[in-house]
Design a protein around this motif. Structure first.
Motif, PDB file in Angstrom:
ATOM      1  N   ASP A  44       0.822  -1.212   0.000  1.00  0.00           N
ATOM      2  CA  ASP A  44       0.000   0.000   0.000  1.00  0.00           C
ATOM      3  C   ASP A  44       0.860   1.268   0.000  1.00  0.00           C
ATOM      4  OD1 ASP A  44       1.058  -0.269   2.457  1.00  0.00           O
ATOM      5  OD2 ASP A  44      -0.833  -0.256   3.555  1.00  0.00           O
ATOM      6  N   PHE A  46       2.897   2.302   1.962  1.00  0.00           N
ATOM      7  CA  PHE A  46       3.093   2.913   3.261  1.00  0.00           C
ATOM      8  C   PHE A  46       4.384   2.366   3.843  1.00  0.00           C
ATOM      9  CE2 PHE A  46       2.436   3.678   7.745  1.00  0.00           C
ATOM     10  CZ  PHE A  46       2.103   5.007   7.684  1.00  0.00           C
ATOM     11  N   ASP A  48       7.711   1.789   6.050  1.00  0.00           N
ATOM     12  CA  ASP A  48       8.172   1.891   7.435  1.00  0.00           C
ATOM     13  C   ASP A  48       9.547   2.554   7.422  1.00  0.00           C
ATOM     14  OD1 ASP A  48       9.072   1.586   9.987  1.00  0.00           O
ATOM     15  OD2 ASP A  48       8.396  -0.493  10.191  1.00  0.00           O
ATOM     16  N   GLU A  50      11.513   4.021   9.683  1.00  0.00           N
ATOM     17  CA  GLU A  50      12.509   3.615  10.681  1.00  0.00           C
ATOM     18  C   GLU A  50      13.215   2.331  10.286  1.00  0.00           C
ATOM     19  OE1 GLU A  50      10.958   3.344  14.693  1.00  0.00           O
ATOM     20  OE2 GLU A  50       9.888   5.221  14.336  1.00  0.00           O
ATOM     21  N   GLU A  79       8.994   6.696  -4.126  1.00  0.00           N
ATOM     22  CA  GLU A  79       8.384   6.999  -2.835  1.00  0.00           C
ATOM     23  C   GLU A  79       9.364   6.673  -1.705  1.00  0.00           C
ATOM     24  OE1 GLU A  79       5.643   8.419  -1.958  1.00  0.00           O
ATOM     25  OE2 GLU A  79       5.223   7.766   0.093  1.00  0.00           O
ATOM     26  N   TYR A  87      15.401  14.455   5.772  1.00  0.00           N
ATOM     27  CA  TYR A  87      16.189  15.457   6.485  1.00  0.00           C
ATOM     28  C   TYR A  87      16.653  14.895   7.825  1.00  0.00           C
ATOM     29  CZ  TYR A  87      17.259  19.886   8.804  1.00  0.00           C
ATOM     30  OH  TYR A  87      17.884  20.896   9.470  1.00  0.00           O
ATOM     31  N   TYR A  91      20.595  13.860   4.923  1.00  0.00           N
ATOM     32  CA  TYR A  91      21.240  15.157   4.709  1.00  0.00           C
ATOM     33  C   TYR A  91      20.795  16.082   5.822  1.00  0.00           C
ATOM     34  CZ  TYR A  91      16.675  16.645   3.057  1.00  0.00           C
ATOM     35  OH  TYR A  91      15.349  16.940   2.974  1.00  0.00           O
ATOM     36  N   GLY A  92      21.263  17.293   5.810  1.00  0.00           N
ATOM     37  CA  GLY A  92      20.830  18.273   6.808  1.00  0.00           C
ATOM     38  C   GLY A  92      21.461  18.040   8.167  1.00  0.00           C
ATOM     39  N   GLU A  93      20.981  18.774   9.126  1.00  0.00           N
ATOM     40  CA  GLU A  93      21.557  18.696  10.460  1.00  0.00           C
ATOM     41  C   GLU A  93      21.366  17.304  11.042  1.00  0.00           C
ATOM     42  OE1 GLU A  93      19.784  21.302  13.232  1.00  0.00           O
ATOM     43  OE2 GLU A  93      21.366  20.994  14.712  1.00  0.00           O
ATOM     44  N   TYR A  96      23.446  13.014   6.855  1.00  0.00           N
ATOM     45  CA  TYR A  96      24.626  12.438   6.180  1.00  0.00           C
ATOM     46  C   TYR A  96      25.046  11.128   6.807  1.00  0.00           C
ATOM     47  CZ  TYR A  96      24.507  16.915   3.986  1.00  0.00           C
ATOM     48  OH  TYR A  96      24.064  17.982   3.288  1.00  0.00           O
ATOM     49  N   PHE A 139      24.805  13.786  -3.454  1.00  0.00           N
ATOM     50  CA  PHE A 139      24.291  14.745  -2.480  1.00  0.00           C
ATOM     51  C   PHE A 139      24.379  14.194  -1.061  1.00  0.00           C
ATOM     52  CE2 PHE A 139      21.203  17.016  -0.004  1.00  0.00           C
ATOM     53  CZ  PHE A 139      21.306  18.319  -0.465  1.00  0.00           C
TER      54      PHE A 139
ATOM     55  N   TRP B 614      20.797  25.233  -0.623  1.00  0.00           N
ATOM     56  CA  TRP B 614      20.220  24.955   0.685  1.00  0.00           C
ATOM     57  C   TRP B 614      21.286  24.615   1.724  1.00  0.00           C
ATOM     58  CZ3 TRP B 614      20.503  20.667   3.699  1.00  0.00           C
ATOM     59  CH2 TRP B 614      19.720  20.730   4.862  1.00  0.00           C
ATOM     60  N   GLU B 622      21.637  27.761  10.701  1.00  0.00           N
ATOM     61  CA  GLU B 622      21.297  26.920  11.849  1.00  0.00           C
ATOM     62  C   GLU B 622      22.434  26.848  12.850  1.00  0.00           C
ATOM     63  OE1 GLU B 622      19.747  23.122  10.879  1.00  0.00           O
ATOM     64  OE2 GLU B 622      17.969  23.968   9.924  1.00  0.00           O
TER      65      GLU B 622
END
Lengths: 187, 629
Positions: A44, A46, A48, A50, A79, A87, A91-93, A96, A139, B614, B622
């Protein structure tokens, strides 16, 4: 020490795909290889998140195995990217967490190799069509490995298929055993 | 009666009801026994708290029976009623006919009475108690079963047949009657009378169809609830009065009016408005029945009365049992049906009045019969409990050896146990994909019903290993347990795991508790039957509240995911109630947090990696803001 290989498999009509069945049965039970069947796990859509992130963390080599649909992957794998490569994970705070790992596409294609050339009716070579995957890997700080491509998926004879499946399994084995791909330090 | 007297009596009746019913319920006996018992105790022969005017109260309380029939009618649309025509005319007609004849024969031969007296007694005793039977069955949730529907059909026929019975009473006169007491109470069922009856029935139908709705429309517009209820009461009382005038049973008239109004938009309003009145009046009726048991007479001729009582029960049970068998009622249902209707009823009191007035029976006989009938009514709830708790379990074993259908489906990969609404959907999905399914069902009516749609379900008790074997459990791959009863589901799961270990068991559970138990018994997959539909409805509700459909869908899916996960985690501590409740509450809280987080994450403008620059800008911002803190 071996690298651990995660095969993320996306095929909405696996039961009808001869090529993918041959490839899957060649690698499924290989030592150090985890087979992750997305359409079987998430009918479906959806996902998981985690659970998928946990799997990614446990493996060094990530393979996207899928048929070539509209010059890309089937939609569930897209998807998967949208929700799993999130995030503060990819990537992001605090992100990585995949950096240093390797990503590779293993695609089965109905058309011939020659159709994927500047003179063929598909105009672009497969490598170039897979650029979004390559850039995603870059990236996230991952290494992108040249894709494994199986052309003429519907036209191959049984013995040719067996050869291709064998070639695929060999590739996975060598990736698994390649010390140079080992993650340095890591998280 | 002056104000104080009325209040005092009301006080006694209500107090007796409250205490009696509460105690009876505590003992698992049902409210009817509570009322009857309370009646005996406050009656003139025990504490004497209510006097000899009990019979006046009883006449008033009989109005409760009328209301009950009206409410039952409201639930029965004409279509449903038409479906009951065979049990009403066949089962009901034969029951009254055979019981009357048998009792008459016994009275003539054994008790050596005149045949006219015997026939009158036969008619009186053939009728059962609508009030007690329907109240008891509905309280036990048995009214919708095969047995319940059949009981209702028989009672309905009795409501009709009592009219001609009253009409023939004068013809059975054997005693000298004082012309002044026989009065013109009972008119011959002449041509004029027939027209009057037909006319009033037609009147009820026409008024119900065309006049009641506009009237209620008008009343409802006043917005005054008590006036609406008053109008509802007025309606039923009007029917009662008209029916009494033309000599029809008010209960029957009210029932008819109910059926006519079953399709009206005010149906539920009527139900809600009248239900409390009905329940209280019925309770009052039962109390008066209890209070009118003549304990002195009982003590004087105890053996005669007990003998007659036993004889009455045996005759009625025999007739009912044989008839139900002829009408192919399964044995377990038959038991409930037979024991429910085995008593005499309130119509016996009505008929006895006419019998006395017309000089058919002498007062002494009538008194004894009244005690016998009342005692049989008192015994009814006990008899039903006896049938349900003692006889059914005893006979269950025998039943399993009865001839179930031969199952000739050949080898099928899937067995579906229980072909009700649940099993049907599962089976149809599988069949649409080309998988053959063997269907087992225990309800004969259901089997007949699906047969009309061209589906063959086999009659068989799925808790019987031999039936499962015959259905191919040894060669099948899947057993789908779609039965409603959780006991059965548990039993079948255990049986399958024990006798057919290769069989995968997929089961339907009512709720969490049942899901745990069935899983523990070894089922491979358990689904909580209402979870899926409840979530779908919740999802629709979110959409209706303005969520985009995708977001609503995600919320429902997240909920399901965590709920299932928590269920799995909690299964270890199942049984330790305290610990379970503690952890379950914790998990529920956790789930809400997760759902809210998911929701908030979707509300924040998403930071996407391909947004220009970004990484450098926002990342820098931040880290800078961190430092500032």
């Amino acid at each position: 020490m071996q690298n651990r290989v995660l095969v993320i498999f996306a095929h909405p009509a696996y039961e009808q795909s001869i090529a993918n069945r041959a490839m899957v049965s060649a690698i499924r039970d290989l030592e150090g290889v985890t087979f992750n069947d997305l359409y079987e796990k998430y009918p479906d859509f959806f996902i998981d998140v985690e659970e998928e992130q946990r799997l990614l963390k446990e493996h060094q080599i990530i393979i996207f195995q899928h048929p070539f649909y509209w010059y890309s992957s089937p939609s569930l794998l897209k998807e998967w990217q949208d929700v799993v490569l999130d995030y503060s994970f990819a990537y992001g705070e605090g992100g990585y967490q995949l950096s240093g790992k390797c990503l590779m596409n293993a695609v089965t294609i109905g058309g011939s190799e020659s159709s994927y050339g500047s003179t063929g009716f598909n105009h672009y070579p497969v490598d170039e069509l897979l650029k979004p995957f390559e850039q995603t890997a870059i990236f996230c700080g991952m290494r992108y490995i040249k894709p494994f491509v199986l052309y003429d998926a519907l036209a191959l004879s049984d013995s040719e298929l067996a050869d291709e499946a064998h070639r695929y399994a060999q590739l996975l084995r060598s990736l698994r055993d390649d010390d140079s791909l080992m993650q340095e330090g890591g998280y | 009666m002056e104000m104080q007297g009325v209040l005092y009596q009301t006080f006694i009746f209500l107090l007796a009801a409250v205490i009696g019913v509460t105690l009876a319920k505590r003992m698992g006996l049902g409210s009817v026994l509570g009322y009857l018992g309370a009646g005996i105790i406050i009656g003139p022969f025990a504490l004497g708290l209510v006097g000899n005017d009990v019979s006046d109260v009883m006449h008033f309380a009989e109005f409760g029976v009328v209301m009950m029939l009206f409410l039952i009618g409201l639930e029965l649309e004409p279509k449903k009623l038409w479906k009951l025509r065979v049990p009403i005319l066949g089962l009901g007609g034969l029951q009254v006919l055979l019981t009357t004849l048998l009792i008459t024969a016994i009275a003539v031969s054994v008790l050596d009475l005149h045949w006219k007296m015997s026939l009158a007694i036969g008619m009186m005793l053939a009728l059962s108690s609508t009030a007690i039977v329907l109240q008891t069955l509905s309280e036990k949730g048995l009214l919708r079963t095969h047995a319940g529907k059949s009981s209702f059909a028989v009672l309905l026929f009795q409501d009709v047949i009592v009219i001609p019975m009253i009409a023939v009473m004068p013809l059975l006169s054997t005693l000298q009657v004082d012309a002044t007491t026989s009065v013109g109470h009972v008119k011959e069922l002449g041509l004029q009378q027939t027209f009057l009856i037909l006319g009033s029935v037609l009147g009820i139908i026409l008024v119900g169809r065309y006049l009641v709705s506009p009237i209620f429309n008008w009343i409802a517009r006043t917005g005054l609830r008590e006036i609406f209820i008053a109008t509802s009461l007025l309606l039923v009382i009007t029917i009662t009065l008209v029916m009494q005038k033309v000599g029809l049973s008010p209960a029957l008239g009210a029932f008819l009016a109910g059926v006519v109004l079953a399709e009206s938009q005010y149906r539920h309003e009527l139900e809600v408005g009248l239900d409390t009145f009905k329940s209280l009046l019925l309770g009052l009726f039962f109390i008066t029945v209890g209070a009118s048991i003549n304990l002195e007479l009982l003590a004087d001729s105890v053996w005669l009365i007990v003998g007659l009582l036993i004889l009455l029960l045996i005759v009625k049970i025999a007739v009912l049992g044989v008839l139900a068998r002829q009408f192919k009622m399964p044995l377990l249902e038959n038991l409930i049906f037979t024991f429910s209707l085995a008593q005499g009823g309130e119509f016996a009191f009505v008929l006895s009045t006419y019998a006395a007035q017309n000089g058919v029976l002498d007062q002494n006989t009538i008194s004894i019969l009244t005690v016998v009938v009342t005692l049989s009514m008192l015994l009814t709830p006990l008899l039903i409990i006896f049938a349900e708790r003692v006889l059914q379990p005893m006979l269950k074993k025998d039943i399993e050896r009865r001839d179930f259908d031969e199952i000739d489906d050949g080898e099928t990969p899937v067995i579906v146990a229980g072909y009700g609404r649940f099993g049907q959907v599962v089976s149809r999905l599988l069949r649409s994909q080309g998988f053959n399914t063997t269907l087992l069902e225990y309800d004969v009516m259901q089997i007949e019903l699906v047969k009309k749609f061209g589906t063959k379900a086999f009659y068989g008790d799925v808790t019987n290993v031999d039936i499962l074997k015959a259905a191919g459990a040894e060669t099948a791959k899947l057993m789908i347990i779609a039965v409603d009863s959780q006991d059965k589901c548990l039993k079948v799961t255990k049986l399958c795991k024990e006798h057919f270990p290769q069989l995968k068991v997929l089961a339907r559970a009512k709720g969490r508790r049942e899901a745990h138990e069935i899983k523990k018994a070894g089922a491979d997959y358990v689904i909580r039957e209402t979870l899926g539909s409840a979530l779908l409805l919740g999802q629709e509700a979110l959409s209706a509240l303005g969520y985009r459909h995708y977001q609503a869908h995600r919320a429902a899916k997240t909920f399901l995911h965590y709920d299932n996960k928590h269920l799995e985690e909690l299964s270890d501590i199942w049984g330790d109630d305290k610990q379970y409740i503690l952890e379950a509450a914790e998990k529920a809280e956790l789930l809400e947090t997760v759902l809210r987080a998911d929701q908030e994450a979707n509300q924040v403008e998403q930071r996407q990696p391909w947004m220009a620059d970004w990484t450098s800008e926002e990342g820098a911002e931040e880290s800078q803001s961190k430092k500032e803190e």
